[in-house]
Scaffold this motif. Structure first.
Motif, PDB file in Angstrom:
ATOM      1  N   PHE A  74       5.214 -47.852 -48.691  1.00 37.24           N
ATOM      2  CA  PHE A  74       5.114 -49.170 -49.323  1.00 37.24           C
ATOM      3  C   PHE A  74       4.372 -49.062 -50.658  1.00 37.24           C
ATOM      4  O   PHE A  74       3.882 -50.053 -51.179  1.00 37.24           O
ATOM      5  CB  PHE A  74       4.343 -50.153 -48.428  1.00 37.24           C
ATOM      6  CG  PHE A  74       5.059 -50.573 -47.183  1.00 37.24           C
ATOM      7  CD1 PHE A  74       6.057 -51.533 -47.232  1.00 37.24           C
ATOM      8  CD2 PHE A  74       4.724 -50.038 -45.948  1.00 37.24           C
ATOM      9  CE1 PHE A  74       6.704 -51.948 -46.088  1.00 37.24           C
ATOM     10  CE2 PHE A  74       5.360 -50.449 -44.794  1.00 37.24           C
ATOM     11  CZ  PHE A  74       6.360 -51.406 -44.862  1.00 37.24           C
ATOM     12  N   SER A  75       4.265 -47.875 -51.216  1.00 44.31           N
ATOM     13  CA  SER A  75       3.472 -47.673 -52.427  1.00 44.31           C
ATOM     14  C   SER A  75       3.980 -48.530 -53.585  1.00 44.31           C
ATOM     15  O   SER A  75       5.174 -48.704 -53.773  1.00 44.31           O
ATOM     16  CB  SER A  75       3.472 -46.192 -52.830  1.00 44.31           C
ATOM     17  OG  SER A  75       4.783 -45.733 -53.043  1.00 44.31           O
ATOM     18  N   ARG A  76       3.020 -49.118 -54.301  1.00 42.35           N
ATOM     19  CA  ARG A  76       3.253 -49.934 -55.500  1.00 42.35           C
ATOM     20  C   ARG A  76       4.104 -51.190 -55.251  1.00 42.35           C
ATOM     21  O   ARG A  76       4.641 -51.771 -56.182  1.00 42.35           O
ATOM     22  CB  ARG A  76       3.862 -49.087 -56.616  1.00 42.35           C
ATOM     23  CG  ARG A  76       2.921 -48.015 -57.105  1.00 42.35           C
ATOM     24  CD  ARG A  76       3.550 -47.042 -58.088  1.00 42.35           C
ATOM     25  NE  ARG A  76       2.653 -45.975 -58.409  1.00 42.35           N
ATOM     26  CZ  ARG A  76       2.393 -44.924 -57.626  1.00 42.35           C
ATOM     27  NH1 ARG A  76       2.965 -44.829 -56.454  1.00 42.35           N
ATOM     28  NH2 ARG A  76       1.544 -43.991 -57.996  1.00 42.35           N
ATOM     29  N   GLN A  77       4.260 -51.589 -54.004  1.00 46.01           N
ATOM     30  CA  GLN A  77       5.053 -52.786 -53.706  1.00 46.01           C
ATOM     31  C   GLN A  77       4.179 -54.044 -53.707  1.00 46.01           C
ATOM     32  O   GLN A  77       2.990 -53.983 -53.444  1.00 46.01           O
ATOM     33  CB  GLN A  77       5.748 -52.652 -52.349  1.00 46.01           C
ATOM     34  CG  GLN A  77       6.847 -51.615 -52.363  1.00 46.01           C
ATOM     35  CD  GLN A  77       7.660 -51.628 -51.079  1.00 46.01           C
ATOM     36  OE1 GLN A  77       7.773 -52.656 -50.412  1.00 46.01           O
ATOM     37  NE2 GLN A  77       8.205 -50.483 -50.727  1.00 46.01           N
ATOM     38  N   GLN A  91      -0.152 -43.157 -40.912  1.00 45.52           N
ATOM     39  CA  GLN A  91       0.308 -42.394 -42.076  1.00 45.52           C
ATOM     40  C   GLN A  91       1.205 -43.199 -43.027  1.00 45.52           C
ATOM     41  O   GLN A  91       2.018 -42.636 -43.757  1.00 45.52           O
ATOM     42  CB  GLN A  91       1.039 -41.122 -41.617  1.00 45.52           C
ATOM     43  CG  GLN A  91       0.164 -40.221 -40.785  1.00 45.52           C
ATOM     44  CD  GLN A  91       0.901 -39.035 -40.215  1.00 45.52           C
ATOM     45  OE1 GLN A  91       2.128 -39.000 -40.183  1.00 45.52           O
ATOM     46  NE2 GLN A  91       0.150 -38.045 -39.772  1.00 45.52           N
ATOM     47  N   VAL A  92       1.030 -44.506 -43.040  1.00 44.84           N
ATOM     48  CA  VAL A  92       1.775 -45.354 -43.977  1.00 44.84           C
ATOM     49  C   VAL A  92       1.180 -45.194 -45.369  1.00 44.84           C
ATOM     50  O   VAL A  92      -0.024 -45.027 -45.526  1.00 44.84           O
ATOM     51  CB  VAL A  92       1.724 -46.842 -43.524  1.00 44.84           C
ATOM     52  CG1 VAL A  92       2.190 -47.776 -44.619  1.00 44.84           C
ATOM     53  CG2 VAL A  92       2.579 -47.042 -42.299  1.00 44.84           C
ATOM     54  N   ASN A  93       2.023 -45.263 -46.389  1.00 48.10           N
ATOM     55  CA  ASN A  93       1.575 -45.124 -47.773  1.00 48.10           C
ATOM     56  C   ASN A  93       1.573 -46.494 -48.459  1.00 48.10           C
ATOM     57  O   ASN A  93       2.627 -47.057 -48.736  1.00 48.10           O
ATOM     58  CB  ASN A  93       2.494 -44.158 -48.529  1.00 48.10           C
ATOM     59  CG  ASN A  93       1.996 -43.884 -49.937  1.00 48.10           C
ATOM     60  OD1 ASN A  93       0.952 -44.368 -50.356  1.00 48.10           O
ATOM     61  ND2 ASN A  93       2.763 -43.099 -50.671  1.00 48.10           N
ATOM     62  N   PHE A  94       0.365 -47.019 -48.705  1.00 51.86           N
ATOM     63  CA  PHE A  94       0.193 -48.277 -49.426  1.00 51.86           C
ATOM     64  C   PHE A  94      -0.463 -48.022 -50.788  1.00 51.86           C
ATOM     65  O   PHE A  94      -1.127 -48.899 -51.331  1.00 51.86           O
ATOM     66  CB  PHE A  94      -0.694 -49.237 -48.631  1.00 51.86           C
ATOM     67  CG  PHE A  94      -0.020 -49.936 -47.488  1.00 51.86           C
ATOM     68  CD1 PHE A  94       0.989 -50.854 -47.705  1.00 51.86           C
ATOM     69  CD2 PHE A  94      -0.421 -49.701 -46.184  1.00 51.86           C
ATOM     70  CE1 PHE A  94       1.588 -51.524 -46.658  1.00 51.86           C
ATOM     71  CE2 PHE A  94       0.166 -50.367 -45.124  1.00 51.86           C
ATOM     72  CZ  PHE A  94       1.185 -51.279 -45.353  1.00 51.86           C
ATOM     73  N   ASP A  98       0.086 -54.211 -53.710  1.00 52.14           N
ATOM     74  CA  ASP A  98      -0.551 -55.516 -53.818  1.00 52.14           C
ATOM     75  C   ASP A  98      -0.476 -56.187 -52.443  1.00 52.14           C
ATOM     76  O   ASP A  98       0.556 -56.733 -52.062  1.00 52.14           O
ATOM     77  CB  ASP A  98       0.170 -56.372 -54.871  1.00 52.14           C
ATOM     78  CG  ASP A  98      -0.520 -57.711 -55.107  1.00 52.14           C
ATOM     79  OD1 ASP A  98      -1.432 -58.064 -54.337  1.00 52.14           O
ATOM     80  OD2 ASP A  98      -0.131 -58.403 -56.067  1.00 52.14           O
ATOM     81  N   LEU A  99      -1.568 -56.123 -51.706  1.00 50.18           N
ATOM     82  CA  LEU A  99      -1.636 -56.657 -50.343  1.00 50.18           C
ATOM     83  C   LEU A  99      -2.593 -57.842 -50.264  1.00 50.18           C
ATOM     84  O   LEU A  99      -3.164 -58.115 -49.213  1.00 50.18           O
ATOM     85  CB  LEU A  99      -2.087 -55.546 -49.383  1.00 50.18           C
ATOM     86  CG  LEU A  99      -1.093 -54.412 -49.171  1.00 50.18           C
ATOM     87  CD1 LEU A  99      -1.783 -53.153 -48.685  1.00 50.18           C
ATOM     88  CD2 LEU A  99      -0.013 -54.845 -48.200  1.00 50.18           C
ATOM     89  N   HIS A 115      -5.017 -45.860 -51.149  1.00 44.96           N
ATOM     90  CA  HIS A 115      -5.672 -45.554 -52.426  1.00 44.96           C
ATOM     91  C   HIS A 115      -5.234 -46.569 -53.485  1.00 44.96           C
ATOM     92  O   HIS A 115      -4.044 -46.753 -53.751  1.00 44.96           O
ATOM     93  CB  HIS A 115      -5.320 -44.139 -52.900  1.00 44.96           C
ATOM     94  CG  HIS A 115      -5.839 -43.838 -54.263  1.00 44.96           C
ATOM     95  ND1 HIS A 115      -7.144 -43.488 -54.496  1.00 44.96           N
ATOM     96  CD2 HIS A 115      -5.229 -43.878 -55.479  1.00 44.96           C
ATOM     97  CE1 HIS A 115      -7.314 -43.310 -55.789  1.00 44.96           C
ATOM     98  NE2 HIS A 115      -6.171 -43.542 -56.415  1.00 44.96           N
ATOM     99  N   GLY A 116      -6.218 -47.254 -54.092  1.00 47.34           N
ATOM    100  CA  GLY A 116      -5.945 -48.204 -55.170  1.00 47.34           C
ATOM    101  C   GLY A 116      -5.274 -49.490 -54.733  1.00 47.34           C
ATOM    102  O   GLY A 116      -4.915 -50.315 -55.569  1.00 47.34           O
ATOM    103  N   ALA A 117      -5.098 -49.705 -53.435  1.00 54.07           N
ATOM    104  CA  ALA A 117      -4.448 -50.932 -52.950  1.00 54.07           C
ATOM    105  C   ALA A 117      -5.372 -52.133 -53.149  1.00 54.07           C
ATOM    106  O   ALA A 117      -6.597 -52.004 -53.098  1.00 54.07           O
ATOM    107  CB  ALA A 117      -4.083 -50.791 -51.476  1.00 54.07           C
TER     108      ALA A 117
END
Length: 194
Positions: A74-77, A91-94, A98-99, A115-117
């Motif tokens: 879900f990176s950068r979503q 192990q999900v990638n966020f 923008d959460l 990282h950076g979320a």
């Protein structure tokens, strides 16, 4: 209607005929409008039915509650106010996602990359975050009660005004370091570490 108006300007003897003509003109006008509306609805329904689902460009679902999301990217979503309650997100990638306002209550996020979320005002309560990466994440005003932070990297994370219990703050302060690149706030300062 123009003919009816001209007839109504005649002497009163023709008034009854004038009223009848007005009623007939009004009825035919209403019938026309109903038929036109029906035709428009029929065309709209046909277009919706005839177009393939891909052409309608539906937005992605905003609810991932109770989902199996192991290893999903879900990176950068933009996932503002998305629901991830009771989900398996190992192990999900966020990364840089923008959460803001997301709901992640009672989920498993073991070794997740956040990282950076931006998790501002998110509900991340009762979440198992063992070994997760929260480096440079923004957790301002997030609800984090009863979340497990064992082995979590919080370098540069901003916890300003986040809701944590005393034991969590004590545990996080033992490894708090760095400054958040977006907010400029030190992790220790955001946690109120002594």
């Amino acid at each position: 209607m123009g003919y009816a108006s001209a007839l109504c300007s005649l002497p009163p003897a023709f008034q009854i005929e004038c009223d009848k003509l007005k009623r007939v003109a009004l009825r035919s006008h209403m019938v026309f409008l109903r038929q036109l509306a029906g035709l428009c609805i029929a065309i709209a329904l046909f277009v919706i039915w005839a177009l393939p689902a891909q052409a309608l460009d539906y937005p992605p679902p905003l609810s991932y509650s109770n989902a199996e999301l192991t290893g999903k990217d879900f990176s950068r979503q933009i996932l503002r106010a998305a629901e991830f309650s009771n989900a398996n997100m190992e192990q999900v990638n966020f990364t840089d996602a923008d959460l803001r306002g997301a709901i992640m209550s009672a989920s498993v996020m073991t070794q997740a990359n956040l990282h950076g979320a931006d998790l501002s005002i998110a509900m991340v309560d009762q979440v198992k975050m063992t070994g997760a990466d929260l480096s440079d994440a923004v957790l301002q005003e997030a609800l984090l009660l009863r979340t497990i932070f064992t082995g979590v990297d919080i370098t540069g994370a901003d916890f300003s005004d986040a809701i944590l219990d005393g034991a969590q703050v004590k545990e996080l302060c033992q490894r708090a370091s760095g400054i958040n690149s977006k907010t400029g706030i030190a992790t220790r300062e955001s946690l109120g570490c002594q």
